[in-house]
Scaffold this active site. Structure first.
Site, PDB file in Angstrom:
ATOM      1  N   ILE A  17       0.878  -1.615  -0.113  1.00 17.25           N
ATOM      2  CA  ILE A  17       0.160   0.026  -0.066  1.00 17.25           C
ATOM      3  C   ILE A  17       0.763   1.314   0.121  1.00 17.25           C
ATOM      4  O   ILE A  17       0.853   2.119  -0.700  1.00 17.25           O
ATOM      5  CB  ILE A  17      -1.086  -0.201   1.488  1.00 17.25           C
ATOM      6  CG1 ILE A  17      -2.198  -0.735   0.947  1.00 17.25           C
ATOM      7  CG2 ILE A  17      -1.518   1.187   1.762  1.00 17.25           C
ATOM      8  CD1 ILE A  17      -2.874  -1.289   2.182  1.00 17.25           C
ATOM      9  N   ASP A  63      14.090   1.919  10.391  1.00 14.09           N
ATOM     10  CA  ASP A  63      13.732   1.148  11.348  1.00 14.09           C
ATOM     11  C   ASP A  63      12.457   2.592  12.020  1.00 14.09           C
ATOM     12  O   ASP A  63      13.137   2.454  12.927  1.00 14.09           O
ATOM     13  CB  ASP A  63      14.026  -0.019  11.618  1.00 14.09           C
ATOM     14  CG  ASP A  63      12.740  -0.447  12.671  1.00 14.09           C
ATOM     15  OD1 ASP A  63      11.881  -0.371  12.581  1.00 14.09           O
ATOM     16  OD2 ASP A  63      13.597  -1.688  13.297  1.00 14.09           O
ATOM     17  N   ASN A  96       2.320   4.709   7.060  1.00 13.89           N
ATOM     18  CA  ASN A  96       1.773   3.920   6.451  1.00 13.89           C
ATOM     19  C   ASN A  96       2.536   2.055   7.189  1.00 13.89           C
ATOM     20  O   ASN A  96       1.809   1.422   7.193  1.00 13.89           O
ATOM     21  CB  ASN A  96       2.458   3.671   4.682  1.00 13.89           C
ATOM     22  CG  ASN A  96       1.971   2.324   4.621  1.00 13.89           C
ATOM     23  OD1 ASN A  96       1.049   1.584   4.030  1.00 13.89           O
ATOM     24  ND2 ASN A  96       3.002   1.492   4.257  1.00 13.89           N
ATOM     25  N   SER A 145      -4.743   3.014   9.310  1.00 13.51           N
ATOM     26  CA  SER A 145      -5.400   2.306  10.023  1.00 13.51           C
ATOM     27  C   SER A 145      -5.767   1.021   9.133  1.00 13.51           C
ATOM     28  O   SER A 145      -4.338   0.509   8.107  1.00 13.51           O
ATOM     29  CB  SER A 145      -6.585   2.372  11.203  1.00 13.51           C
ATOM     30  OG  SER A 145      -6.663   2.170  11.703  1.00 13.51           O
ATOM     31  N   SER A 146      -6.520   0.257  10.126  1.00 14.12           N
ATOM     32  CA  SER A 146      -7.782  -1.145   9.741  1.00 14.12           C
ATOM     33  C   SER A 146      -8.669  -0.999   9.692  1.00 14.12           C
ATOM     34  O   SER A 146      -9.012  -0.795  11.573  1.00 14.12           O
ATOM     35  CB  SER A 146      -6.016  -2.828   9.564  1.00 14.12           C
ATOM     36  OG  SER A 146      -7.764  -2.983   9.399  1.00 14.12           O
ATOM     37  N   TYR A 159      -3.050  -6.763  16.770  1.00 20.06           N
ATOM     38  CA  TYR A 159      -2.744  -5.348  16.345  1.00 20.06           C
ATOM     39  C   TYR A 159      -4.252  -4.706  15.727  1.00 20.06           C
ATOM     40  O   TYR A 159      -3.967  -3.807  15.903  1.00 20.06           O
ATOM     41  CB  TYR A 159      -2.879  -6.547  14.268  1.00 20.06           C
ATOM     42  CG  TYR A 159      -3.095  -6.259  13.020  1.00 20.06           C
ATOM     43  CD1 TYR A 159      -1.655  -5.362  12.808  1.00 20.06           C
ATOM     44  CD2 TYR A 159      -4.378  -6.285  12.973  1.00 20.06           C
ATOM     45  CE1 TYR A 159      -1.675  -4.812  11.390  1.00 20.06           C
ATOM     46  CE2 TYR A 159      -4.393  -5.257  11.649  1.00 20.06           C
ATOM     47  CZ  TYR A 159      -3.056  -4.559  10.691  1.00 20.06           C
ATOM     48  OH  TYR A 159      -3.598  -4.249   9.553  1.00 20.06           O
ATOM     49  N   LYS A 163      -3.982  -0.941  15.718  1.00 22.07           N
ATOM     50  CA  LYS A 163      -4.864   0.362  14.968  1.00 22.07           C
ATOM     51  C   LYS A 163      -5.962   1.189  15.639  1.00 22.07           C
ATOM     52  O   LYS A 163      -6.503   2.120  14.847  1.00 22.07           O
ATOM     53  CB  LYS A 163      -5.497  -0.541  14.080  1.00 22.07           C
ATOM     54  CG  LYS A 163      -4.747  -1.791  12.729  1.00 22.07           C
ATOM     55  CD  LYS A 163      -3.341  -0.337  12.360  1.00 22.07           C
ATOM     56  CE  LYS A 163      -2.251  -0.939  11.563  1.00 22.07           C
ATOM     57  NZ  LYS A 163      -1.582  -0.420  10.463  1.00 22.07           N
ATOM     58  N   THR A 194      -1.842  -7.651  -0.740  1.00 23.14           N
ATOM     59  CA  THR A 194      -0.482  -7.127  -0.505  1.00 23.14           C
ATOM     60  C   THR A 194       0.008  -8.724   0.066  1.00 23.14           C
ATOM     61  O   THR A 194      -0.241  -9.603   0.339  1.00 23.14           O
ATOM     62  CB  THR A 194      -0.195  -5.845   0.341  1.00 23.14           C
ATOM     63  OG1 THR A 194      -0.668  -6.170   1.527  1.00 23.14           O
ATOM     64  CG2 THR A 194      -1.172  -4.235  -0.486  1.00 23.14           C
TER      65      THR A 194
HETATM   66  P1  NAD Z   1       3.093  -5.018   3.797  1.00 23.62           P
HETATM   67  O1  NAD Z   1       3.611  -5.727   3.946  1.00 23.62           O
HETATM   68  O2  NAD Z   1       3.528  -5.578   2.235  1.00 23.62           O
HETATM   69  O3  NAD Z   1       3.987  -3.357   3.223  1.00 23.62           O
HETATM   70  C1  NAD Z   1       4.163  -2.727   5.021  1.00 23.62           C
HETATM   71  C2  NAD Z   1       5.628  -2.449   4.954  1.00 23.62           C
HETATM   72  O4  NAD Z   1       5.615  -0.978   5.695  1.00 23.62           O
HETATM   73  C3  NAD Z   1       7.303  -2.768   4.203  1.00 23.62           C
HETATM   74  O5  NAD Z   1       7.443  -2.510   3.030  1.00 23.62           O
HETATM   75  C4  NAD Z   1       7.891  -2.984   5.422  1.00 23.62           C
HETATM   76  O6  NAD Z   1       9.079  -3.055   5.291  1.00 23.62           O
HETATM   77  C5  NAD Z   1       7.120  -1.789   5.953  1.00 23.62           C
HETATM   78  N1  NAD Z   1       7.035  -1.650   7.560  1.00 23.62           N
HETATM   79  C6  NAD Z   1       7.770  -2.734   8.533  1.00 23.62           C
HETATM   80  N2  NAD Z   1       8.151  -2.240   9.314  1.00 23.62           N
HETATM   81  C7  NAD Z   1       8.789  -1.059   9.153  1.00 23.62           C
HETATM   82  C8  NAD Z   1       9.785  -0.176  10.292  1.00 23.62           C
HETATM   83  N3  NAD Z   1       9.697  -0.323  11.700  1.00 23.62           N
HETATM   84  N4  NAD Z   1       9.488   0.900  10.105  1.00 23.62           N
HETATM   85  C9  NAD Z   1       9.702   0.642   8.338  1.00 23.62           C
HETATM   86  N5  NAD Z   1       8.822   0.465   7.398  1.00 23.62           N
HETATM   87  C10 NAD Z   1       8.103  -1.020   8.358  1.00 23.62           C
HETATM   88  O7  NAD Z   1       1.989  -4.533   4.254  1.00 23.62           O
HETATM   89  P2  NAD Z   1       0.314  -3.710   3.923  1.00 23.62           P
HETATM   90  O8  NAD Z   1      -0.657  -4.449   3.238  1.00 23.62           O
HETATM   91  O9  NAD Z   1       1.281  -2.498   2.322  1.00 23.62           O
HETATM   92  O10 NAD Z   1       0.347  -2.647   4.455  1.00 23.62           O
HETATM   93  C11 NAD Z   1       0.182  -1.250   4.562  1.00 23.62           C
HETATM   94  C12 NAD Z   1      -0.016  -0.721   5.492  1.00 23.62           C
HETATM   95  O11 NAD Z   1      -1.494  -0.983   5.352  1.00 23.62           O
HETATM   96  C13 NAD Z   1       0.239  -1.554   7.163  1.00 23.62           C
HETATM   97  O12 NAD Z   1      -0.230  -0.475   8.284  1.00 23.62           O
HETATM   98  C14 NAD Z   1      -1.237  -2.483   7.234  1.00 23.62           C
HETATM   99  O13 NAD Z   1      -0.736  -2.162   8.772  1.00 23.62           O
HETATM  100  C15 NAD Z   1      -1.990  -1.781   6.405  1.00 23.62           C
HETATM  101  N6  NAD Z   1      -3.207  -2.398   6.179  1.00 23.62           N
HETATM  102  C16 NAD Z   1      -2.885  -3.447   5.640  1.00 23.62           C
HETATM  103  C17 NAD Z   1      -4.210  -4.356   4.738  1.00 23.62           C
HETATM  104  C18 NAD Z   1      -4.335  -5.158   4.367  1.00 23.62           C
HETATM  105  O14 NAD Z   1      -4.732  -5.696   3.440  1.00 23.62           O
HETATM  106  N7  NAD Z   1      -3.246  -5.104   2.973  1.00 23.62           N
HETATM  107  C19 NAD Z   1      -5.407  -4.214   5.406  1.00 23.62           C
HETATM  108  C20 NAD Z   1      -6.017  -3.065   6.699  1.00 23.62           C
HETATM  109  C21 NAD Z   1      -4.351  -2.199   6.813  1.00 23.62           C
END
Ligand code: NAD
Length: 261
Positions: A17, A63, A96, A145-146, A159, A163, A194
């Site tokens: 995302i 990080d 994010n 968030s989520s 988790y 959120k 993702t």
């Molecule tokens: P993803 O795992 O593909 O991407 C998350 C990214 O965050 C990765 O590039 C990871 O390296 C980075 N990351 C994690 N910890 C980190 C840190 N300590 N410092 C810097 N970067 C860090 O996941 P996504 O699905 O793209 O998730 C993005 C956001 O959306 C998250 O906050 C997740 O909770 C939220 N979200 C995702 C979904 C879904 O269905 N994919 C649903 C609701 C919320």
């Protein structure tokens, strides 16, 4: 190009995302900092993808679960922005970066609990704290968030709790920053395809289950979530602050057994 001349920082933007949000903000003319934790190759490829499409971006490692790393990140960002734009100020922060966190109430450990809170709560909190002296008045903060923050599932309560904390953070921050014209909103995805949930989606029954609970009857794409982020970042959303904005296709609106999908 609604964001021409703006500068945006997106945490965790090497994939998923975050990457889609970075790409979309850049398409609107923003210079984008693609933050990443450890996959420099992916982050550089995200920046290169943006450049190939005519946009501007650069990758910067940190990080965000560590305050020391956040401090170092902003010092490096100051240097890059001063070189490219003449000063360190920026306009849009997208918190994010996130991890999913494992374990039910029976199986979660102190280590997994601390890790998910450090990344998903401490990270956005201290990233924002360090961003504020640099964020221009009239800027934007978007906290990712989520849907699970409001409709928690028992498979990963920690988790879901992180959120819910983010939703609350958005509201207090919006009240604090309104005097500076900075808007703060929560962007809440539903199930979005993702790497984070690739294992879950490998099971066709899970994809079917989530789709059946979603008003639009399917799993979302990262580009659909990114579109909502651009809306919140744009001048069109100048009167929207402190809000919970869901881009989930209506996940949870369909009651099990009452679905029409
Ligand atoms: P993803 O795992 O593909 O991407 C998350 C990214 O965050 C990765 O590039 C990871 O390296 C980075 N990351 C994690 N910890 C980190 C840190 N300590 N410092 C810097 N970067 C860090 O996941 P996504 O699905 O793209 O998730 C993005 C956001 O959306 C998250 O906050 C997740 O909770 C939220 N979200 C995702 C979904 C879904 O269905 N994919 C649903 C609701 C919320």
């Amino acid at each position: 190009m609604e964001l021409k001349g703006k500068v945006a920082v997106v945490t965790g933007a090497s994939r998923g995302i975050g990457r889609a949000i970075a790409r979309r903000l850049a398409r609107e003319g923003a210079l984008v900092c693609v933050n990443y934790r450890n996959d420099g190759e992916a982050a550089n490829s995200a920046a290169a993808e943006i450049a190939a499409a005519g946009g501007e971006a650069f990758a910067l490692q940190a990080d965000v679960s560590s305050v020391a790393e956040i401090e170092r990140f902003f010092e490096s960002l100051d240097a890059v922005l001063t070189r490219r734009r003449g000063d360190r100020a920026f306009d849009i922060l997208v918190n994010n970066a996130g991890i999913s966190g494992h374990g039910t109430i029976a199986t979660a450990t102190e280590e997994t609990f601390d890790r998910v809170f450090a990344t998903n709560v401490k990270g956005p909190f201290f990233t924002t704290q360090h961003a504020l002296p640099r964020l221009r008045d009239g800027g934007r903060i978007i906290n990712v968030s989520s849907n699970l923050s409001r409709r928690p599932l028992p498979h990963a309560p920690a988790y879901c709790m992180t959120k819910a904390a983010i939703n609350n953070f958005t509201e207090s921050l919006a009240a604090d920053l309104g005097r500076r014209g900075i808007t703060v909103n929560t962007l809440s995805p539903g199930l979005t395809a993702t790497d984070m949930n690739a294992r879950l989606r490998e099971d066709p029954r899970m994809t079917q289950l989530f789709s059946s609970l979603t008003a639009l009857g399917r799993v979302g794409t990262v580009d659909e979530v990114a579109e909502a982020a651009v809306l919140l970042a744009s001048p069109r959303a100048s009167w929207v602050t402190g809000q919970y904005f869901e881009a989930s296709g209506g996940l949870g609106l369909v009651l099990p057994g009452f679905g029409v999908n």
